[in-house]
Design a protein around this motif. Structure first.
Motif, PDB file in Angstrom:
ATOM      1  N   MET A  14       0.885  -1.035   0.034  1.00 61.04           N
ATOM      2  CA  MET A  14       0.196  -0.054   0.166  1.00 61.04           C
ATOM      3  C   MET A  14       0.896   1.162   0.181  1.00 61.04           C
ATOM      4  SD  MET A  14      -3.120  -1.408  -0.056  1.00 61.04           S
ATOM      5  CE  MET A  14      -4.101  -0.021   0.290  1.00 61.04           C
ATOM      6  N   GLY A  15       1.648   1.749  -1.159  1.00 61.87           N
ATOM      7  CA  GLY A  15       2.470   2.679  -1.192  1.00 61.87           C
ATOM      8  C   GLY A  15       1.466   3.955  -1.337  1.00 61.87           C
ATOM      9  N   ASN A  16       1.767   4.902  -0.843  1.00 60.14           N
ATOM     10  CA  ASN A  16       1.097   6.313  -0.886  1.00 60.14           C
ATOM     11  C   ASN A  16      -0.305   6.025  -0.450  1.00 60.14           C
ATOM     12  OD1 ASN A  16       0.778   9.036  -0.715  1.00 60.14           O
ATOM     13  ND2 ASN A  16       0.260   9.217  -2.896  1.00 60.14           N
ATOM     14  N   ARG A  17      -0.653   5.067   0.652  1.00 56.48           N
ATOM     15  CA  ARG A  17      -1.900   4.804   1.060  1.00 56.48           C
ATOM     16  C   ARG A  17      -2.808   3.959   0.281  1.00 56.48           C
ATOM     17  NH1 ARG A  17      -4.830   9.301   3.482  1.00 56.48           N
ATOM     18  NH2 ARG A  17      -6.195   7.426   4.367  1.00 56.48           N
ATOM     19  N   TYR A  58       3.496   2.543   5.269  1.00 55.12           N
ATOM     20  CA  TYR A  58       3.636   1.541   4.281  1.00 55.12           C
ATOM     21  C   TYR A  58       3.357   0.187   4.910  1.00 55.12           C
ATOM     22  CZ  TYR A  58       5.298  -1.299   0.392  1.00 55.12           C
ATOM     23  OH  TYR A  58       5.133  -2.334  -0.250  1.00 55.12           O
ATOM     24  N   HIS A  59       2.503  -0.622   4.176  1.00 55.65           N
ATOM     25  CA  HIS A  59       2.298  -1.946   4.497  1.00 55.65           C
ATOM     26  C   HIS A  59       1.835  -2.638   3.650  1.00 55.65           C
ATOM     27  CE1 HIS A  59      -1.894   0.081   4.658  1.00 55.65           C
ATOM     28  NE2 HIS A  59      -2.305  -1.018   4.746  1.00 55.65           N
ATOM     29  N   TYR A  60       1.404  -4.121   3.843  1.00 57.00           N
ATOM     30  CA  TYR A  60       0.931  -4.932   2.937  1.00 57.00           C
ATOM     31  C   TYR A  60      -0.387  -5.485   3.274  1.00 57.00           C
ATOM     32  CZ  TYR A  60       5.481  -5.448   0.704  1.00 57.00           C
ATOM     33  OH  TYR A  60       6.615  -4.981   0.016  1.00 57.00           O
ATOM     34  N   ALA A 132       4.598  -2.283  15.002  1.00 57.83           N
ATOM     35  CA  ALA A 132       5.948  -2.133  14.705  1.00 57.83           C
ATOM     36  C   ALA A 132       6.673  -2.917  13.431  1.00 57.83           C
ATOM     37  CB  ALA A 132       6.811  -2.999  15.830  1.00 57.83           C
ATOM     38  N   GLY A 133       7.407  -1.969  12.617  1.00 57.31           N
ATOM     39  CA  GLY A 133       7.978  -2.201  11.543  1.00 57.31           C
ATOM     40  C   GLY A 133       6.839  -2.328  10.248  1.00 57.31           C
ATOM     41  N   ILE A 134       6.905  -3.136   9.187  1.00 58.53           N
ATOM     42  CA  ILE A 134       5.961  -3.038   8.093  1.00 58.53           C
ATOM     43  C   ILE A 134       4.979  -4.167   8.212  1.00 58.53           C
ATOM     44  CG2 ILE A 134       5.781  -3.481   5.622  1.00 58.53           C
ATOM     45  CD1 ILE A 134       8.680  -2.295   5.383  1.00 58.53           C
ATOM     46  N   ALA A 135       3.830  -3.825   8.586  1.00 60.76           N
ATOM     47  CA  ALA A 135       2.697  -4.733   8.765  1.00 60.76           C
ATOM     48  C   ALA A 135       2.301  -5.588   7.596  1.00 60.76           C
ATOM     49  CB  ALA A 135       1.524  -3.891   9.318  1.00 60.76           C
TER      50      ALA A 135
END
Length: 154
Positions: A14-17, A58-60, A132-135
């Motif tokens: 999810m770049g730039n939401r 940023y996350h997946y 914490a970190g990239i979800a």
């Protein structure tokens, strides 16, 4: 009888939401997105759906796309859905992360093209920023497509 005919599920960055569900016919660059209406998170353009995240980092997200023969039932446990109408030139969609340069997953052959409807659901976005970190998989989207058999207004 309404039945699901195909499905695709993947984790999408999810770049730039946001991320995209795009028809394989897409060749043009993405139009400028209008984020003015903060109540809308499912946005439609020709050959493209945009899924907007509630998270700011940023996350997946887990994204599931389904094809249905007619308007599908509503899905419990997901909150209030949003619905849009759009046009798909090929009727085969892929999942795309902003700036990835290639599809994350797909194609999924819907079995129909032209004027279609899509109903989207999302959940878990508010919890992403507390991770914490990239979800991964904290936020989820469900998008159901079906042919739009409604006559054009006169």
């Amino acid at each position: 009888m309404t039945t699901m005919t195909a499905a695709l599920e993947a984790e999408v960055g999810m770049g730039n939401r946001h991320c995209y569900v795009e028809d394989v016919a897409v060749e043009e660059p993405v139009d400028a997105l209008d984020f003015a209406d903060r109540t809308r998170w499912l946005l439609a353009m020709t050959n493209r759906l945009v899924l907007l995240s509630e998270a700011h980092s940023y996350h997946y997200a887990s994204v599931r796309v389904e094809a249905w023969t007619a308007e599908p039932p509503t899905q419990d446990g997901w909150g209030v859905p949003q619905e849009v109408a759009l046009r798909l030139d090929e009727g085969s969609v892929e999942l795309w992360e902003l700036g990835a340069g290639h599809a994350t997953a797909g194609p999924l052959v819907l079995g129909f093209d032209g004027d279609v409807r899509a109903r989207g659901y999302r959940r878990g976005g508010r919890e992403v920023d507390a991770q914490a970190g990239i979800a991964h998989g904290v936020e989820s989207f469900l998008v159901r497509f079906w042919p739009d058999d409604q006559p054009e207004p006169r």
